[in-house]
Design a protein around this motif. Structure first.
Motif, PDB file in Angstrom:
ATOM      1  N   GLY A 293      79.649 126.622 107.853  1.00 30.71           N
ATOM      2  CA  GLY A 293      78.560 127.210 108.617  1.00 30.71           C
ATOM      3  C   GLY A 293      77.207 126.661 108.235  1.00 30.71           C
ATOM      4  O   GLY A 293      76.170 127.305 108.483  1.00 30.71           O
ATOM      5  N   LEU A 294      77.199 125.472 107.635  1.00 34.10           N
ATOM      6  CA  LEU A 294      75.955 124.842 107.209  1.00 34.10           C
ATOM      7  C   LEU A 294      75.529 123.796 108.232  1.00 34.10           C
ATOM      8  O   LEU A 294      76.313 123.360 109.081  1.00 34.10           O
ATOM      9  CB  LEU A 294      76.133 124.174 105.847  1.00 34.10           C
ATOM     10  CG  LEU A 294      76.624 125.080 104.721  1.00 34.10           C
ATOM     11  CD1 LEU A 294      76.979 124.250 103.496  1.00 34.10           C
ATOM     12  CD2 LEU A 294      75.562 126.116 104.366  1.00 34.10           C
ATOM     13  N   GLY A 295      74.274 123.380 108.132  1.00 34.37           N
ATOM     14  CA  GLY A 295      73.793 122.321 109.001  1.00 34.37           C
ATOM     15  C   GLY A 295      74.358 120.976 108.583  1.00 34.37           C
ATOM     16  O   GLY A 295      74.865 120.804 107.464  1.00 34.37           O
ATOM     17  N   LEU A 296      74.295 120.004 109.481  1.00 38.49           N
ATOM     18  CA  LEU A 296      74.796 118.667 109.176  1.00 38.49           C
ATOM     19  C   LEU A 296      73.956 118.020 108.082  1.00 38.49           C
ATOM     20  O   LEU A 296      72.733 118.174 108.045  1.00 38.49           O
ATOM     21  CB  LEU A 296      74.776 117.788 110.432  1.00 38.49           C
ATOM     22  CG  LEU A 296      75.788 118.130 111.530  1.00 38.49           C
ATOM     23  CD1 LEU A 296      75.593 117.204 112.713  1.00 38.49           C
ATOM     24  CD2 LEU A 296      77.205 118.036 110.992  1.00 38.49           C
ATOM     25  N   PRO A 297      74.592 117.278 107.166  1.00 35.73           N
ATOM     26  CA  PRO A 297      73.840 116.602 106.100  1.00 35.73           C
ATOM     27  C   PRO A 297      72.908 115.545 106.682  1.00 35.73           C
ATOM     28  O   PRO A 297      73.240 114.864 107.654  1.00 35.73           O
ATOM     29  CB  PRO A 297      74.939 115.967 105.241  1.00 35.73           C
ATOM     30  CG  PRO A 297      76.116 115.841 106.146  1.00 35.73           C
ATOM     31  CD  PRO A 297      76.035 117.005 107.083  1.00 35.73           C
ATOM     32  N   GLN A 298      71.732 115.442 106.095  1.00 35.90           N
ATOM     33  CA  GLN A 298      70.726 114.466 106.516  1.00 35.90           C
ATOM     34  C   GLN A 298      70.479 113.500 105.357  1.00 35.90           C
ATOM     35  O   GLN A 298      70.339 113.924 104.210  1.00 35.90           O
ATOM     36  CB  GLN A 298      69.436 115.168 106.924  1.00 35.90           C
ATOM     37  CG  GLN A 298      69.622 116.168 108.059  1.00 35.90           C
ATOM     38  CD  GLN A 298      68.384 117.019 108.272  1.00 35.90           C
ATOM     39  OE1 GLN A 298      67.267 116.556 108.082  1.00 35.90           O
ATOM     40  NE2 GLN A 298      68.584 118.274 108.654  1.00 35.90           N
ATOM     41  N   VAL A 311      73.184  92.380  95.994  1.00 32.11           N
ATOM     42  CA  VAL A 311      73.532  93.802  95.968  1.00 32.11           C
ATOM     43  C   VAL A 311      72.243  94.597  96.093  1.00 32.11           C
ATOM     44  O   VAL A 311      71.308  94.407  95.311  1.00 32.11           O
ATOM     45  CB  VAL A 311      74.272  94.177  94.665  1.00 32.11           C
ATOM     46  CG1 VAL A 311      74.488  95.682  94.596  1.00 32.11           C
ATOM     47  CG2 VAL A 311      75.605  93.459  94.597  1.00 32.11           C
ATOM     48  N   TYR A 312      72.165  95.481  97.097  1.00 33.52           N
ATOM     49  CA  TYR A 312      70.965  96.269  97.349  1.00 33.52           C
ATOM     50  C   TYR A 312      71.004  97.563  96.522  1.00 33.52           C
ATOM     51  O   TYR A 312      72.047  98.204  96.415  1.00 33.52           O
ATOM     52  CB  TYR A 312      70.853  96.639  98.825  1.00 33.52           C
ATOM     53  CG  TYR A 312      70.551  95.480  99.745  1.00 33.52           C
ATOM     54  CD1 TYR A 312      70.195  94.236  99.252  1.00 33.52           C
ATOM     55  CD2 TYR A 312      70.624  95.641 101.123  1.00 33.52           C
ATOM     56  CE1 TYR A 312      69.923  93.180 100.096  1.00 33.52           C
ATOM     57  CE2 TYR A 312      70.346  94.588 101.984  1.00 33.52           C
ATOM     58  CZ  TYR A 312      69.998  93.356 101.464  1.00 33.52           C
ATOM     59  OH  TYR A 312      69.725  92.321 102.308  1.00 33.52           O
ATOM     60  N   HIS A 313      69.855  97.936  95.979  1.00 28.36           N
ATOM     61  CA  HIS A 313      69.709  99.183  95.225  1.00 28.36           C
ATOM     62  C   HIS A 313      68.855 100.154  96.044  1.00 28.36           C
ATOM     63  O   HIS A 313      67.761  99.791  96.499  1.00 28.36           O
ATOM     64  CB  HIS A 313      69.036  98.922  93.881  1.00 28.36           C
ATOM     65  CG  HIS A 313      69.905  98.193  92.901  1.00 28.36           C
ATOM     66  ND1 HIS A 313      70.258  98.722  91.677  1.00 28.36           N
ATOM     67  CD2 HIS A 313      70.517  96.990  92.975  1.00 28.36           C
ATOM     68  CE1 HIS A 313      71.031  97.866  91.038  1.00 28.36           C
ATOM     69  NE2 HIS A 313      71.195  96.797  91.801  1.00 28.36           N
ATOM     70  N   PHE A 314      69.359 101.382  96.231  1.00 31.86           N
ATOM     71  CA  PHE A 314      68.638 102.411  96.970  1.00 31.86           C
ATOM     72  C   PHE A 314      68.557 103.692  96.137  1.00 31.86           C
ATOM     73  O   PHE A 314      69.487 104.035  95.398  1.00 31.86           O
ATOM     74  CB  PHE A 314      69.365 102.774  98.277  1.00 31.86           C
ATOM     75  CG  PHE A 314      69.313 101.734  99.348  1.00 31.86           C
ATOM     76  CD1 PHE A 314      68.288 101.735 100.277  1.00 31.86           C
ATOM     77  CD2 PHE A 314      70.290 100.768  99.441  1.00 31.86           C
ATOM     78  CE1 PHE A 314      68.246 100.788 101.288  1.00 31.86           C
ATOM     79  CE2 PHE A 314      70.259  99.820 100.438  1.00 31.86           C
ATOM     80  CZ  PHE A 314      69.220  99.827 101.364  1.00 31.86           C
ATOM     81  N   ASP A 315      67.443 104.417  96.287  1.00 35.96           N
ATOM     82  CA  ASP A 315      67.383 105.827  95.927  1.00 35.96           C
ATOM     83  C   ASP A 315      67.729 106.605  97.200  1.00 35.96           C
ATOM     84  O   ASP A 315      67.393 106.176  98.307  1.00 35.96           O
ATOM     85  CB  ASP A 315      65.987 106.229  95.461  1.00 35.96           C
ATOM     86  CG  ASP A 315      65.651 105.650  94.095  1.00 35.96           C
ATOM     87  OD1 ASP A 315      66.581 105.458  93.294  1.00 35.96           O
ATOM     88  OD2 ASP A 315      64.464 105.378  93.844  1.00 35.96           O
ATOM     89  N   TYR A 316      68.413 107.731  97.052  1.00 33.80           N
ATOM     90  CA  TYR A 316      68.736 108.515  98.241  1.00 33.80           C
ATOM     91  C   TYR A 316      68.552 110.000  97.965  1.00 33.80           C
ATOM     92  O   TYR A 316      68.524 110.452  96.809  1.00 33.80           O
ATOM     93  CB  TYR A 316      70.169 108.247  98.705  1.00 33.80           C
ATOM     94  CG  TYR A 316      71.252 108.868  97.836  1.00 33.80           C
ATOM     95  CD1 TYR A 316      71.610 110.211  97.974  1.00 33.80           C
ATOM     96  CD2 TYR A 316      71.923 108.112  96.874  1.00 33.80           C
ATOM     97  CE1 TYR A 316      72.586 110.784  97.182  1.00 33.80           C
ATOM     98  CE2 TYR A 316      72.897 108.676  96.075  1.00 33.80           C
ATOM     99  CZ  TYR A 316      73.228 110.017  96.244  1.00 33.80           C
ATOM    100  OH  TYR A 316      74.193 110.578  95.440  1.00 33.80           O
ATOM    101  N   LYS A 317      68.417 110.740  99.060  1.00 33.60           N
ATOM    102  CA  LYS A 317      68.466 112.193  99.029  1.00 33.60           C
ATOM    103  C   LYS A 317      69.347 112.633 100.197  1.00 33.60           C
ATOM    104  O   LYS A 317      69.157 112.168 101.323  1.00 33.60           O
ATOM    105  CB  LYS A 317      67.074 112.811  99.182  1.00 33.60           C
ATOM    106  CG  LYS A 317      66.130 112.534  98.022  1.00 33.60           C
ATOM    107  CD  LYS A 317      64.762 113.150  98.297  1.00 33.60           C
ATOM    108  CE  LYS A 317      63.778 112.840  97.186  1.00 33.60           C
ATOM    109  NZ  LYS A 317      62.413 113.378  97.470  1.00 33.60           N
ATOM    110  N   VAL A 318      70.321 113.487  99.907  1.00 34.55           N
ATOM    111  CA  VAL A 318      71.144 114.075 100.959  1.00 34.55           C
ATOM    112  C   VAL A 318      70.768 115.539 101.057  1.00 34.55           C
ATOM    113  O   VAL A 318      70.949 116.302 100.108  1.00 34.55           O
ATOM    114  CB  VAL A 318      72.651 113.928 100.663  1.00 34.55           C
ATOM    115  CG1 VAL A 318      73.468 114.558 101.787  1.00 34.55           C
ATOM    116  CG2 VAL A 318      73.033 112.460 100.490  1.00 34.55           C
TER     117      VAL A 318
END
Length: 365
Positions: A293-298, A311-318
């Motif tokens: 019942g949660l919203g879709l992850p962004q 090789v690419y390096h990323f910071d992420y937030k879900v």
């Protein structure tokens, strides 16, 4: 584990052919140029990048293969301390025409059952970026100090840094090899010599990757404390639900393995719960949120830099609406285009989140 038979075959080949290979800080180098060289000196676009090399494949197979299209000016195989290669290498020829022919002829060559190498033009990066530096620093003084610490410095320019009241330096080297050595050693050298910590990157710290055009972020996710226990409970429920059999039951997707840095292995070698096998990590995470019942992850990504091996390096937030924000870092290999690269980034971020919560590690697309 190191393949002893392959190492013995390498030693036999070196003795038989009298080939000279030099170990230089994490790589083994042949040539540059070799002792007998009557061709032109390499210019631009003469080097190719080779990836997906089996870890127990060495110069006894690689040098003859890449010499088959034309004389090698230099061949560099990246090595681990364990004695295995790191999966990638560089081959340099006397002309751009021969290098182009090497890509055409050797890309996709099979060096082990089911494993094909990838050959493409080398970016041959010669610039590194140093930041943050004091605004009082003088260009000539910094150039003089850099030439004391590392070799191959050709030129230097200064520009405004990404932080307020700081400067960044753009240092140009005589070759990619010299730039890569400096990138590994300058940080420690600055700390030891001046007591200053600096960041050293291949890409300009003020810009998003020039080659990868990420979409602008519609919002910035604030930091929060995600409810791991609640998310884990719903994920565990989803993992017990039946799913259709995977389309390819024999091997894990090569594209996905490349995205998360895992080797291509038979499914039977690492078999997680069957629910995870038929969908991508992103879809599995979306299913968990929907059932809960949660919203879709962004997903939000910030590009950091690329390693010499592309090789690419990323910071992420879900962001999972109703739970919080899950931050992290990922490394991915680039896809054939920007859309594919971003999809790999989403899969790697979802994979990492799922693994940290309930230990699901391997997925088949």
């Amino acid at each position: 584990m190191v393949n002893v038979e392959r190492l013995q075959a390498l030693e036999t080949w070196i003795k038989t052919t009298n080939t000279k290979i030099t170990q230089v800080k994490g790589q083994r180098k042949y040539g540059g140029p070799p002792e007998v060289w009557d061709g032109p000196l390499p210019g631009l676009n003469c080097e190719v990048f080779i990836s997906h090399i089996p870890r127990d494949t060495y110069e006894d197979l690689l040098i003859p293969l890449f010499s088959s299209v034309g004389p090698l000016w230099e061949f560099r195989l990246m090595m681990n301390f364990s004695g295995q290669n790191r999966g990638f290498a560089y081959a340099k020829y006397g002309s751009a025409k021969v290098a182009k022919n090497a890509i055409r002829c050797l890309n996709g060559s099979m060096l082990a059952p089911g494993v094909r190498i990838f050959v493409c033009p080398s970016s041959e990066k010669r610039k590194i970026y140093l930041t943050p530096l004091s605004t009082t620093i003088r260009k000539d003084d910094l150039l003089q100090e850099l030439r004391k610490m590392v070799e191959g410095v050709e030129s230097l320019s200064l520009m405004s840094g990404p932080e307020t009241m700081t400067m960044s330096a753009v240092v140009v080297f005589s070759s990619h090899y010299m730039a890569s050595i400096a990138k590994r050693t300058l940080g420690q050298a600055f700390l030891k010599r001046f007591g200053v910590c600096i960041s050293i990157q291949w890409k300009c710290p003020e810009k998003v990757n020039d080659e990868l055009h990420l979409p602008e972020k519609s919002e910035s996710f604030p930091a929060s404390t995600p409810k791991f226990s609640e998310l884990a409970q719903h994920m565990a429920e989803i993992s017990q639900m039946p799913h259709p059999a995977p389309q390819n039951p024999s091997f894990i997707s090569a594209a996905f393995c490349g995205a998360v840095g895992e080797p291509l292995v038979p499914k039977s070698a690492t078999c997680p719960p069957t629910a995870a096998l038929s969908v991508s990590p992103v879809i599995f995470l979306q299913n968990c949120c929907a059932v809960s019942g949660l919203g879709l992850p962004q997903f939000e990504f910030i590009y950091n830099y690329a390693q010499p091996d592309e090789v690419y390096h990323f910071d992420y937030k879900v962001r999972v609406p109703g739970l919080g924000v899950f931050p992290g870092q990922i490394m991915i290999s680039p896809g054939p285009n920007d859309t594919a690269t971003l999809e790999r980034a989403r899969e790697a971020a979802a994979q990492q989140l799922l693994q940290s919560v309930i230990g699901l590690k391997v997925f088949i697309r």
